[in-house]
Design a protein around this motif. Structure first.
Motif, PDB file in Angstrom:
ATOM      1  N   ASN A 216      45.299  38.850  58.029  1.00  0.00           N
ATOM      2  CA  ASN A 216      46.074  39.859  57.305  1.00  0.00           C
ATOM      3  C   ASN A 216      47.533  39.905  57.742  1.00  0.00           C
ATOM      4  OD1 ASN A 216      44.179  41.660  55.490  1.00  0.00           O
ATOM      5  ND2 ASN A 216      43.032  41.206  57.345  1.00  0.00           N
ATOM      6  N   MET A 217      47.899  39.060  58.671  1.00  0.00           N
ATOM      7  CA  MET A 217      49.296  39.026  59.097  1.00  0.00           C
ATOM      8  C   MET A 217      50.140  38.382  57.996  1.00  0.00           C
ATOM      9  SD  MET A 217      49.030  35.962  61.948  1.00  0.00           S
ATOM     10  CE  MET A 217      50.761  36.093  62.424  1.00  0.00           C
ATOM     11  N   PRO A 218      51.392  38.825  57.849  1.00  0.00           N
ATOM     12  CA  PRO A 218      52.240  38.292  56.778  1.00  0.00           C
ATOM     13  C   PRO A 218      52.754  36.885  57.050  1.00  0.00           C
ATOM     14  CG  PRO A 218      53.475  39.842  58.127  1.00  0.00           C
ATOM     15  CD  PRO A 218      52.056  39.877  58.616  1.00  0.00           C
ATOM     16  N   HIS A 219      52.532  36.367  58.241  1.00  0.00           N
ATOM     17  CA  HIS A 219      52.998  35.037  58.610  1.00  0.00           C
ATOM     18  C   HIS A 219      51.839  34.037  58.532  1.00  0.00           C
ATOM     19  CE1 HIS A 219      55.948  37.728  60.332  1.00  0.00           C
ATOM     20  NE2 HIS A 219      56.778  36.725  60.524  1.00  0.00           N
ATOM     21  N   GLY A 220      52.189  32.829  58.231  1.00  0.00           N
ATOM     22  CA  GLY A 220      51.231  31.746  58.364  1.00  0.00           C
ATOM     23  C   GLY A 220      51.190  31.272  59.803  1.00  0.00           C
ATOM     24  N   LEU A 221      49.995  30.953  60.317  1.00  0.00           N
ATOM     25  CA  LEU A 221      49.862  30.534  61.712  1.00  0.00           C
ATOM     26  C   LEU A 221      48.936  29.334  61.796  1.00  0.00           C
ATOM     27  CD1 LEU A 221      49.532  32.615  64.894  1.00  0.00           C
ATOM     28  CD2 LEU A 221      47.715  30.981  64.396  1.00  0.00           C
ATOM     29  N   VAL A 222      49.372  28.334  62.530  1.00  0.00           N
ATOM     30  CA  VAL A 222      48.556  27.137  62.776  1.00  0.00           C
ATOM     31  C   VAL A 222      48.646  26.811  64.265  1.00  0.00           C
ATOM     32  CG1 VAL A 222      48.138  24.718  62.217  1.00  0.00           C
ATOM     33  CG2 VAL A 222      49.065  26.252  60.471  1.00  0.00           C
ATOM     34  N   MET A 223      47.469  26.693  64.930  1.00  0.00           N
ATOM     35  CA  MET A 223      47.416  26.255  66.324  1.00  0.00           C
ATOM     36  C   MET A 223      46.812  24.861  66.350  1.00  0.00           C
ATOM     37  SD  MET A 223      46.086  29.772  68.193  1.00  0.00           S
ATOM     38  CE  MET A 223      46.072  28.981  69.801  1.00  0.00           C
ATOM     39  N   VAL A 224      47.488  23.967  67.038  1.00  0.00           N
ATOM     40  CA  VAL A 224      47.009  22.584  67.116  1.00  0.00           C
ATOM     41  C   VAL A 224      46.870  22.196  68.581  1.00  0.00           C
ATOM     42  CG1 VAL A 224      48.033  21.926  64.910  1.00  0.00           C
ATOM     43  CG2 VAL A 224      49.370  21.680  67.000  1.00  0.00           C
ATOM     44  N   ASP A 225      46.031  21.188  68.819  1.00  0.00           N
ATOM     45  CA  ASP A 225      45.878  20.683  70.184  1.00  0.00           C
ATOM     46  C   ASP A 225      46.895  19.580  70.441  1.00  0.00           C
ATOM     47  OD1 ASP A 225      44.970  18.492  68.778  1.00  0.00           O
ATOM     48  OD2 ASP A 225      42.853  18.788  69.316  1.00  0.00           O
ATOM     49  N   GLN A 226      46.707  18.854  71.546  1.00  0.00           N
ATOM     50  CA  GLN A 226      47.661  17.808  71.907  1.00  0.00           C
ATOM     51  C   GLN A 226      47.734  16.705  70.854  1.00  0.00           C
ATOM     52  OE1 GLN A 226      46.899  16.294  75.849  1.00  0.00           O
ATOM     53  NE2 GLN A 226      46.596  18.335  76.717  1.00  0.00           N
ATOM     54  N   SER A 227      46.636  16.512  70.128  1.00  0.00           N
ATOM     55  CA  SER A 227      46.593  15.449  69.119  1.00  0.00           C
ATOM     56  C   SER A 227      46.954  15.956  67.725  1.00  0.00           C
ATOM     57  CB  SER A 227      45.191  14.824  69.096  1.00  0.00           C
ATOM     58  OG  SER A 227      44.842  14.325  70.373  1.00  0.00           O
ATOM     59  N   ARG A 229      45.566  18.257  66.090  1.00  0.00           N
ATOM     60  CA  ARG A 229      44.393  18.654  65.310  1.00  0.00           C
ATOM     61  C   ARG A 229      44.328  20.179  65.256  1.00  0.00           C
ATOM     62  NH1 ARG A 229      41.039  14.894  63.701  1.00  0.00           N
ATOM     63  NH2 ARG A 229      41.243  12.784  64.548  1.00  0.00           N
ATOM     64  N   ILE A 230      43.982  20.665  64.099  1.00  0.00           N
ATOM     65  CA  ILE A 230      44.005  22.104  63.857  1.00  0.00           C
ATOM     66  C   ILE A 230      42.883  22.783  64.618  1.00  0.00           C
ATOM     67  CG2 ILE A 230      43.780  23.900  62.105  1.00  0.00           C
ATOM     68  CD1 ILE A 230      44.947  21.920  60.078  1.00  0.00           C
ATOM     69  N   GLN A 231      43.236  23.755  65.444  1.00  0.00           N
ATOM     70  CA  GLN A 231      42.248  24.578  66.139  1.00  0.00           C
ATOM     71  C   GLN A 231      42.065  25.924  65.446  1.00  0.00           C
ATOM     72  OE1 GLN A 231      44.118  24.513  70.058  1.00  0.00           O
ATOM     73  NE2 GLN A 231      42.449  23.218  70.808  1.00  0.00           N
ATOM     74  N   VAL A 232      43.169  26.517  65.041  1.00  0.00           N
ATOM     75  CA  VAL A 232      43.137  27.802  64.339  1.00  0.00           C
ATOM     76  C   VAL A 232      44.135  27.737  63.195  1.00  0.00           C
ATOM     77  CG1 VAL A 232      43.539  30.301  64.490  1.00  0.00           C
ATOM     78  CG2 VAL A 232      42.508  29.082  66.426  1.00  0.00           C
ATOM     79  N   ILE A 233      43.726  28.223  62.046  1.00  0.00           N
ATOM     80  CA  ILE A 233      44.642  28.343  60.909  1.00  0.00           C
ATOM     81  C   ILE A 233      44.233  29.577  60.119  1.00  0.00           C
ATOM     82  CG2 ILE A 233      43.252  26.792  59.470  1.00  0.00           C
ATOM     83  CD1 ILE A 233      45.900  25.901  58.136  1.00  0.00           C
ATOM     84  N   ASN A 234      45.184  30.408  59.777  1.00  0.00           N
ATOM     85  CA  ASN A 234      44.820  31.634  59.063  1.00  0.00           C
ATOM     86  C   ASN A 234      44.937  31.453  57.546  1.00  0.00           C
ATOM     87  OD1 ASN A 234      47.591  31.668  58.714  1.00  0.00           O
ATOM     88  ND2 ASN A 234      47.870  33.784  59.331  1.00  0.00           N
ATOM     89  N   ARG A 235      44.445  32.478  56.845  1.00  0.00           N
ATOM     90  CA  ARG A 235      44.394  32.410  55.389  1.00  0.00           C
ATOM     91  C   ARG A 235      45.797  32.351  54.776  1.00  0.00           C
ATOM     92  NH1 ARG A 235      41.592  36.634  54.746  1.00  0.00           N
ATOM     93  NH2 ARG A 235      39.581  35.582  54.960  1.00  0.00           N
ATOM     94  N   LYS A 236      46.753  33.084  55.401  1.00  0.00           N
ATOM     95  CA  LYS A 236      48.113  33.113  54.860  1.00  0.00           C
ATOM     96  C   LYS A 236      48.746  31.732  54.902  1.00  0.00           C
ATOM     97  CE  LYS A 236      51.535  35.507  53.151  1.00  0.00           C
ATOM     98  NZ  LYS A 236      51.418  36.202  51.864  1.00  0.00           N
ATOM     99  N   ALA A 237      48.478  30.981  55.954  1.00  0.00           N
ATOM    100  CA  ALA A 237      49.020  29.627  56.048  1.00  0.00           C
ATOM    101  C   ALA A 237      48.496  28.756  54.917  1.00  0.00           C
ATOM    102  CB  ALA A 237      48.675  29.020  57.411  1.00  0.00           C
ATOM    103  N   CYS A 238      47.209  28.881  54.632  1.00  0.00           N
ATOM    104  CA  CYS A 238      46.619  28.088  53.547  1.00  0.00           C
ATOM    105  C   CYS A 238      47.175  28.509  52.196  1.00  0.00           C
ATOM    106  CB  CYS A 238      45.095  28.238  53.568  1.00  0.00           C
ATOM    107  SG  CYS A 238      44.321  27.572  55.062  1.00  0.00           S
TER     108      CYS A 238
END
Length: 767
Positions: A216-227, A229-238
């Motif tokens: 529900n945050m107004p920002h898109g967020l993507v967490m990736v590892d060293q490679s 690769r997506i670990q966390v991605i929220n609905r707003k980012a998509c």
């Protein structure tokens, strides 16, 4: 926290523990079969009927417990209170305690009564096995564990002691630590499960909150590892990147996901690389931020930060509204709100930018300033809305005719045009003059046709001599020359204009000094009765004798004073001087002083007039104040109020140069006037042009119908005077036919001479 008290346990956890007492029913079925079989075997071996009864009791308790479980299953557990759960706990525990009590009784009976080794071994073995199962089945209730272990062990301990067998007594005492150990194990299991349930609840709650906040945050967020690769991605980012469902993107390569989005959504092929470059820059710079513009007017601002484990967090937000607002503000700052043309500052920026883009290009450049002639009269006649529409139409035509030229609006009714490199001066000069000619002519605005002319001044220079301020001054000088020669004309800059400009600036400085030092003088032109027999009034006229240049024409230094904003200082000087001099004249002669448009912009003139009258002692009825139509253009209502206030004190109000404006007739009815001074242009050629004479007579008759006194200006010949007297067109006459402007002392002399002449005529008539 140890859940020793059910009231300290959350009600849903307490319910789950109590519900576990009715679970694993197949083990109960297996247990009752073993219990019944064991008791029947012991009965067969020992021929003891008590074990048949115990078998029947075990079977009966099992059936009752099953019925109780079914009733418990049908209860709406969500509606149970803590007290209700406690009641069900006691019911369920009672059934279990009955089962273990039957086993304990069977084991104690075998020890105390039967004295058969098989019976003792079978009964005690089954009872001990059941006690062990208590830990696995009934850990959820301390009451269940306590009752079941107590009901199992107590009969065996009591019967062993009653048998009076030392060794059996010792064994029976060992059941006590077994009982305590079993109880402690069950409590440990219960506490362990309780802590895990609470921890799981907290983790689930935190996870739910995190998931809710994340999605529900107004920002898109993507967490990736060293490679990457997506670990966390929220609905707003998509949603912003249009890359599908978040649940399907976990552990996928971010670059591959973005490239997929570029192929199947709205992104350009280059934009995934821009986003990935953000993550690369993080490793090098620590923190970065960039704005990426996507199709469909979408603007995303990205920022990224490296995590301690080598991964990264990419955060972005939709800043489309902010970007649009900034663009709108930038457009408002750079462009004129009415015409949409670049304003002065941005025009200069565009010209400078053009010069910098073409540093090696050669050829003359042009700079032209345009001024719409008589534009104020459009606003006066048709209103400011129509005037604005006309400005927009003119701006549009200028832009259409400009081609590659850069067009801007300076201010008001002035435009500026920059002409890029031309082949030679002749070609550039021809282009400038062609454009000037094409933008003049008829304009259809608000169902009205306007014939528009524009005065223009221009300068042509080589690009290496470019200086914005210098060009502007040169074009302005050329424009001034055009307006002074002919409306709608165009003049190119000449070097002589610089000299004239410098001379004019020096003249302005000298005029300022002269006004400050009171170095001006006043001449007075008398106004005679139409038959020339008497002076009724005299107009005060400012004069300036320059120490080097001699007498400067009034139309020159008055115009300069208006441009410099010191005309009110001259008015004050003339007003005080005129009132003082008038006191030296015969009482029937009044003094007339001209007011400028600047004098009537505020109420200060009221105080100045009052001070001049009180200082000189002149009666208000002997003071005439003259205004021109130009005084009324900017704020007619305010000017009307000031004139009414002056007139209420007995001062006479006259309108000067009447007939030279576009709407003078309307002023005769709306202004508080006493005198109309008809401009000299009406008098010129009246002896030769009958139409002009009729126009003069018609204007005079109209003014008299409104009760106004008539003064004719510029009467220079006897023929003109004779025609005016013939048609009775004037109450007073002002002009060289009677007298030019004279010093103050001449007014008294002329008045005395006229009086003597009139007296002599009367005497000659009597004689």
């Amino acid at each position: 926290m140890k859940p020793h008290n059910p009231n300290r346990v959350p009600i849903d956890v307490y319910l789950s523990f109590v519900s576990s007492l009715s679970g694993n029913r197949m083990t109960l079925l297996a247990g009752v079969i073993v219990h019944v079989a064991t008791f029947l075997a012991v009965a067969a071996k020992t021929q003891s009927s008590i074990y048949v009864l115990l078998s029947a009791a075990a079977l009966l308790v099992f059936c009752v417990r099953m019925l109780t479980f079914r009733r418990f299953d049908r209860v709406e557990k969500e509606k149970l209170s803590r007290a209700g759960i406690e009641r069900w706990e006691r019911v369920l525990v009672a059934g279990a305690a009955c089962t273990t009590a039957i086993l304990g009784i069977g084991s104690g009976y075998a020890i105390f009564v039967v004295h058969d080794s098989f019976a003792e071994l079978a009964c005690i073995s089954v009872t001990m096995a059941t006690m062990v199962s208590v830990v696995g089945r009934n850990y959820g209730s301390r009451l269940a564990v306590d009752l079941q272990t107590f009901s199992c062990c107590l009969p065996m301990i009591v019967c062993s002691l009653m048998a009076l067998d030392f060794y059996r007594g010792i064994l029976s005492i060992f059941l006590i630590p077994f009982w305590l150990t079993t109880r402690a194990m069950a409590n440990g299991v219960r506490e362990f499960l309780y802590e895990n349930v609470i921890a799981h609840r907290q983790i689930s709650l935190i996870a739910d909150r995190f998931d809710t906040a994340l999605n529900n945050m107004p920002h898109g967020l993507v967490m990736v590892d060293q490679s990457n690769r997506i670990q966390v991605i929220n609905r707003k980012a998509c949603e912003l990147l249009k890359i599908g469902d978040p649940d399907r993107l976990k552990d996928r390569d971010l670059g591959a996901v973005l490239r997929y989005g570029a192929r199947y959504s709205f992104m350009d092929a280059s934009q995934p690389e821009l986003i990935l470059r953000q993550l690369t820059q993080v490793a090098e710079e620590g923190l970065s931020r960039t704005l990426i513009h996507f199709p469909e007017s979408l603007s995303l601002e990205f920022s990224a930060k490296r995590r301690a484990d080598g991964g990264a967090v990419l955060i972005f937000e939709d800043v489309s509204s902010r970007v649009k607002a900034e663009q709108k503000i930038l457009h408002m700052v750079r462009f004129d709100a009415l015409t949409g043309l670049p304003n002065r500052e941005y025009f200069g920026h565009l010209v400078k930018e053009y010069i910098e883009r073409h540093p090696k290009r050669r050829g003359p450049l042009g700079f032209m300033v345009l001024d719409i002639d008589e534009f104020k009269h459009v606003n006066d006649m048709r209103g400011h809305i129509t005037g604005d529409h006309l400005l927009c139409a003119i701006a549009a035509r200028i832009k259409d005719e400009a081609g590659n030229a850069i067009v801007g609006r300076l201010m008001g009714d002035q435009f500026v045009i920059f002409f890029p490199h031309a082949k030679n001066n002749e070609a550039l000069d021809a282009e400038i003059r062609r454009m000037h000619a094409d933008i003049q002519g008829n304009y259809e605005v608000d169902e009205v046709t306007f014939l528009v002319s524009l005065s223009a001044g221009y300068a042509t220079l080589e690009s290496n001599a470019f200086a914005m301020e210098e060009w502007s001054i040169k074009a302005d000088l050329a424009l001034f020359e055009s307006k002074s020669r002919l409306r709608g004309g165009i003049t190119g800059f000449e070097h002589e204009m610089d000299g004239r400009y410098i001379e004019q600036q020096k003249l302005k400085a000298d005029l300022r000094e002269a006004v400050a030092a009171g170095a001006l003088s006043v001449a007075f032109q008398p106004m005679f009765k139409a038959d020339g027999t008497r002076i009724e009034c005299a107009e005060a006229l400012a004069r300036w004798v320059h120490p080097e240049k001699g007498a400067i024409p009034p139309d020159v230094f008055i115009r300069l004073a208006e441009e410099m904003g010191i005309i009110s200082d001259i008015t004050r000087f003339i007003l005080f001087k005129a009132c003082s001099e008038c006191m030296t004249w015969p009482d029937h002669i009044a003094i007339s002083v001209n007011l400028s448009a600047r004098d009537l912009r505020d109420n200060d003139i009221l105080a100045v007039v009052s001070e001049a009258l009180s200082t000189s002692g002149l009666k208000a009825s002997r003071l005439h104040l003259e205004i021109t139509e130009s005084c009324l253009i900017d704020e007619p209502a305010a000017v009307r109020a000031i004139l009414a206030e002056l007139r209420s004190h007995g001062i006479t109000i006259a309108i000067d140069d009447f007939g030279t404006g576009f709407s003078s007739l309307s002023y005769l009815d709306t202004l508080p006037l006493d005198i109309v001074k008809i401009d000299r242009s009406f008098v010129r050629n009246i002896a030769e042009d009958t139409r002009r004479l009729k126009l003069l007579c018609g204007t005079v008759n109209l003014a008299r119908e409104l009760g106004l006194k008539i003064v004719i200006e510029g009467v220079e010949t006897v023929e003109q005077l004779a025609l005016l007297n013939k048609h009775r067109s004037a109450d007073l006459v002002q002009g060289y036919v009677f007298s030019p402007p004279v010093p103050s002392k001449e007014i008294g002399i002329l008045s005395q001479a006229l009086s003597r002449r009139v007296t002599q005529r009367r005497r000659s008539k009597v004689a």
